[in-house]
Design an enzyme around this catalytic site. Structure first.
Site, PDB file in Angstrom:
ATOM      1  N   TYR A 139       0.850  -1.188   0.000  1.00 32.68           N
ATOM      2  CA  TYR A 139       0.000   0.000   0.000  1.00 32.68           C
ATOM      3  C   TYR A 139       0.887   1.241   0.000  1.00 32.68           C
ATOM      4  O   TYR A 139       2.000   1.238   0.511  1.00 32.68           O
ATOM      5  CB  TYR A 139      -1.034   0.005   1.116  1.00 32.68           C
ATOM      6  CG  TYR A 139      -0.596  -0.166   2.559  1.00 32.68           C
ATOM      7  CD1 TYR A 139       0.159   0.794   3.224  1.00 32.68           C
ATOM      8  CD2 TYR A 139      -1.019  -1.278   3.293  1.00 32.68           C
ATOM      9  CE1 TYR A 139       0.493   0.654   4.562  1.00 32.68           C
ATOM     10  CE2 TYR A 139      -0.687  -1.424   4.634  1.00 32.68           C
ATOM     11  CZ  TYR A 139       0.074  -0.456   5.261  1.00 32.68           C
ATOM     12  OH  TYR A 139       0.414  -0.586   6.587  1.00 32.68           O
ATOM     13  N   CYS A 140       0.412   2.267  -0.647  1.00 33.62           N
ATOM     14  CA  CYS A 140       1.148   3.524  -0.847  1.00 33.62           C
ATOM     15  C   CYS A 140       2.558   3.285  -1.390  1.00 33.62           C
ATOM     16  O   CYS A 140       3.547   3.713  -0.789  1.00 33.62           O
ATOM     17  CB  CYS A 140       1.208   4.328   0.456  1.00 33.62           C
ATOM     18  SG  CYS A 140       1.631   6.079   0.215  1.00 33.62           S
ATOM     19  N   PRO A 141       2.678   2.601  -2.533  1.00 36.91           N
ATOM     20  CA  PRO A 141       4.010   2.353  -3.090  1.00 36.91           C
ATOM     21  C   PRO A 141       4.679   3.630  -3.566  1.00 36.91           C
ATOM     22  O   PRO A 141       4.014   4.568  -3.998  1.00 36.91           O
ATOM     23  CB  PRO A 141       3.723   1.408  -4.265  1.00 36.91           C
ATOM     24  CG  PRO A 141       2.314   1.734  -4.666  1.00 36.91           C
ATOM     25  CD  PRO A 141       1.604   2.083  -3.396  1.00 36.91           C
ATOM     26  N   LYS A 188       8.402  -4.768   2.375  1.00 39.55           N
ATOM     27  CA  LYS A 188       8.394  -3.356   2.772  1.00 39.55           C
ATOM     28  C   LYS A 188       8.138  -3.200   4.265  1.00 39.55           C
ATOM     29  O   LYS A 188       7.246  -3.829   4.832  1.00 39.55           O
ATOM     30  CB  LYS A 188       7.309  -2.625   1.979  1.00 39.55           C
ATOM     31  CG  LYS A 188       7.175  -1.130   2.263  1.00 39.55           C
ATOM     32  CD  LYS A 188       6.205  -0.527   1.274  1.00 39.55           C
ATOM     33  CE  LYS A 188       5.808   0.892   1.607  1.00 39.55           C
ATOM     34  NZ  LYS A 188       4.884   1.450   0.613  1.00 39.55           N
TER      35      LYS A 188
END
Length: 269
Positions: free
Chosen positions: A137-139, A150
């Site tokens: 999420y939110c790369p 991550k």
């Protein structure tokens, strides 16, 4: 570099969800005016922090309702990027600098300042990788990973002559659940368009410091280690001075206005 001022808000309560966002802008402006580096720590109770693009999913109300069912708060932040989760196992860290302390004033310079800080810690030596994890999420270009998973994401905000490099760091807790929560938001909000123009969130693409370390890792231990590598002066007791500023109050009102679209969804139910 000049000794940094430390402002540690610790865990805020649900009535203070907008506080760190308004405060970050005020501290960033202060940093530029006073040529003063600042460290800002904060945490929120179970909250999905949305970027402005997240408010444009096709089925916005359904997406919000799915998150609320999990007893998570929702807010729209005043910076770019996409949704991230905040809870008792996530530490939010801002390194706030006067712009002219960055060698070329470039956006990448700001990100590199945060990466360099983290690299000095013990978990920075676990083999920290920098680069986008596209199914997290939110790369972003400055995602931080260990063994391909991550653990943190970095964003940046510039206010006048100051720059805030802002990181969320997954320290401990159920990262798989966090990923599932954001995945559900996009699945409910996009339906058959899931993965189009928004990340196809795969919870397995992310992990926590605690899960990769050989010992238990706490929020306080991470703070302590970060502060050991950065000369600082704890000024937390003076936060009330910033809350009283007109500029802080103005930014709180801006956050309230921005978040009316979320309140309206639940008001209409």
């Amino acid at each position: 570099m000049k000794e940094a001022l430390l402002f540690d808000q610790e865990m805020l309560n649900e009535s203070e969800l907008f506080t760190p966002f308004a405060l970050t802008d005020v501290l960033t402006e202060f940093s530029g005016e006073q040529q003063q580096p600042i460290i800002h720590f904060w945490q929120l109770p179970q909250t999905l922090i949305l970027g402005m693009k997240d408010s444009r999913v096709t089925y916005f109300a359904e997406a919000l309702q799915a998150v609320r069912k999990e007893n998570y708060h929702l807010l729209l932040r005043n910076a770019g990027g996409l949704g991230v989760v905040s809870d008792s196992g996530i530490l939010n860290v801002s390194l706030i600098l006067p712009k002219d302390t960055l060698s070329t004033l470039s956006i990448d310079d700001g990100y590199e300042a945060m990466v360099d800080w983290l690299a000095q810690t013990s978990w920075g030596k676990l083999g920290l990788e920098v680069g986008e994890v596209s199914d997290s999420y939110c790369p972003g270009k400055y995602d931080l990973s260990v063994n391909g998973k991550k653990i943190a994401g970095i964003a940046q905000r510039r206010v006048k002559d100051g720059v805030a490099i802002m990181m969320y760091l997954s320290v401990n807790g159920d990262q798989n659940f966090r990923g599932e929560l954001v995945r559900t938001y996009y699945q409910k909000g996009l339906k058959e368009q899931f993965g189009v123009d928004y990340p196809p969130v795969n919870p397995a693409s992310m992990t926590t410091l605690n899960d990769i370390a050989s010992h238990d890792v706490s929020i306080n231990a991470v703070k302590k280690e970060l502060l050991q590598t950065m000369p600082h002066n704890d000024q937390t007791e003076f936060l009330a001075n910033f809350y009283q500023l007109e500029e802080y109050q103005r930014r709180i009102k801006n956050m309230q206005q921005r978040n009316l679209i979320i309140q309206e969804v639940f008001h209409d139910l």
